[in-house]
Design an enzyme around this catalytic site. Structure first.
Site, PDB file in Angstrom:
ATOM      1  N   TYR A 136       0.803  -1.219   0.000  1.00 32.56           N
ATOM      2  CA  TYR A 136       0.000   0.000   0.000  1.00 32.56           C
ATOM      3  C   TYR A 136       0.838   1.273   0.000  1.00 32.56           C
ATOM      4  O   TYR A 136       1.978   1.281   0.441  1.00 32.56           O
ATOM      5  CB  TYR A 136      -0.847   0.028   1.270  1.00 32.56           C
ATOM      6  CG  TYR A 136      -2.096  -0.777   1.187  1.00 32.56           C
ATOM      7  CD1 TYR A 136      -2.226  -1.933   1.934  1.00 32.56           C
ATOM      8  CD2 TYR A 136      -3.152  -0.379   0.388  1.00 32.56           C
ATOM      9  CE1 TYR A 136      -3.371  -2.676   1.881  1.00 32.56           C
ATOM     10  CE2 TYR A 136      -4.298  -1.118   0.331  1.00 32.56           C
ATOM     11  CZ  TYR A 136      -4.410  -2.269   1.075  1.00 32.56           C
ATOM     12  OH  TYR A 136      -5.541  -3.002   1.019  1.00 32.56           O
ATOM     13  N   TYR A 205     -14.121  17.213  -1.575  1.00 30.84           N
ATOM     14  CA  TYR A 205     -12.837  17.910  -1.582  1.00 30.84           C
ATOM     15  C   TYR A 205     -12.532  18.520  -2.943  1.00 30.84           C
ATOM     16  O   TYR A 205     -11.718  17.995  -3.694  1.00 30.84           O
ATOM     17  CB  TYR A 205     -11.728  16.944  -1.164  1.00 30.84           C
ATOM     18  CG  TYR A 205     -11.918  16.356   0.205  1.00 30.84           C
ATOM     19  CD1 TYR A 205     -12.327  17.140   1.278  1.00 30.84           C
ATOM     20  CD2 TYR A 205     -11.700  14.992   0.436  1.00 30.84           C
ATOM     21  CE1 TYR A 205     -12.506  16.597   2.544  1.00 30.84           C
ATOM     22  CE2 TYR A 205     -11.868  14.442   1.697  1.00 30.84           C
ATOM     23  CZ  TYR A 205     -12.273  15.243   2.746  1.00 30.84           C
ATOM     24  OH  TYR A 205     -12.445  14.701   3.975  1.00 30.84           O
TER      25      TYR A 205
END
Ligand code: UDP
Length: 327
Positions: A136, A205
């Site tokens: 990740y 956002y």
């Protein structure tokens, strides 16, 4: 060899992606051992296994060997490999929150890089050279480079690195799903919590990106499709006896904007998702979607579920489990 006698170690098998993959592996008849440190999984004090593993056992009517263990503990890993003879390893155990990684970088390197190194060391020592991994965040580049070097050093290694786009949704039973700690970082679990009244409003956002409606575009992929990508990769390694390092993208190839996801969720759930446009989030890009044609060609895999399915299954899971696994 039949899948039944193919024993797979799944690290981080109690997490969101791990748990859905464990379920699909069991359904494909693989034998599964899960290790997890439970840093992001709910376990009742009266049980040895976390709630998601108990639910998978019920859904599949199969038993899972579960061992609570942290991959940064080399000795514990060795003991597990002494006890079990694994054919393959699928490695999910990692930390994955971008924001948190900026606050605690050393923890991220320790778990994602050192933890992976521990696992590879033990795999080498016990001659388990079949590996399917998905590092990740920022550490992913590093770990892929390590895996490449490892495969070059010894031709017996067979590593498949699966690059995920945006996994969302839940198992169609509504029994297992994503259960984030605290405020969700990601869009879909946040929308899900707004839909059941756990959060008041969604903050978008930014709407000044260079995209058709100005909001960020991502390639959302249903978690069961993603889990099936791992099953296909496992079968590929098993059948082809392949060696070396391979990388596959797992995505649908189609991008959806934040506003489109909200719309699809409202349609699937019949709930209104109130939102407010706020500042852009640091580190975000305007659009990201996958070319998953290689996975289709080589693994015979492709995404089967659309954005409506993803929203419907998320809604089902969230409605059944408004507080996640904690009843
Ligand atoms: N996003 C948003 N509000 C949120 C969470 C995410 O507007 O509360 C947006 C984010 O800016 C991005 C998209 O939704 O454009 C997907 O974000 P997410 O965190 O789910 O995944 P990422 O692609 O960043 O890994």
């Amino acid at each position: 060899m039949a899948n039944k006698s193919w024993k797979v170690l799944v690290t981080g098998g109690a997490g969101y992606i791990g748990s859905h993959t464990v379920l699909e592996l069991l359904q494909a008849d693989f034998e599964v051992v899960v290790i997890d440190n439970l840093s992001n999984a709910y376990k009742d004090d009266n049980n040895i296994k976390p709630e998601c593993i108990l639910r998978i056992e019920k859904l599949t009517n199969k038993k899972i060997v579960f061992i609570q263990c942290d991959i940064t503990n080399l000795n514990e890993l060795r003991d597990i490999f002494k006890k079990h003879k694994f054919h393959s390893v699928i490695h999910f155990a990692a930390l994955k929150a971008v924001g948190e990684s900026c606050e605690k970088p050393l923890e991220y390197y320790k778990t994602n890089v050192c933890g992976t190194l521990n696992l590879l060391k033990v795999m080498r020592d016990f001659n388990v050279k079949c590996n399917c991994t998905n590092p990740y965040g920022k550490t992913k580049y590093m770990v892929e480079e390590i895996l490449k070097d490892l495969c070059t050093s010894n031709q017996e290694w067979s590593v498949i690195s699966l690059r995920y786009f945006n996994p969302v949704g839940a198992h169609s039973s509504g029994q297992i799903g994503e259960d984030p700690n605290g405020v969700p970082n990601n869009l879909m679990p946040y929308i899900a919590q707004v839909s059941v009244g756990k959060r008041e409003i969604l903050y978008i956002y930014g709407n000044d990106y260079d995209t058709p409606d100005g909001t960020g575009v991502r390639d959302y992929i249903h978690i069961t499709d993603l889990a099936m990508g791992h099953v296909k990769a496992m079968i590929y390694q098993k059948i082809h006896n392949s060696t070396g390092f391979k990388v596959f993208n797992l995505g649908t190839g189609k991008g959806y904007s934040v506003l489109e996801v909200i719309q699809a969720f409202e349609k699937a759930s019949g709930q209104k998702i109130p939102y407010k446009i706020v500042e852009r989030r640091a580190g975000d890009i305007s659009a990201s979607y996958a070319d998953a044609s290689l996975a289709n060609k080589e693994l015979g895999w492709q995404a089967t579920k659309n954005i409506g399915d993803m929203c419907l299954d998320t809604w089902k899971w969230q409605q059944n489990n408004p507080n996640g696994y904690k009843r």
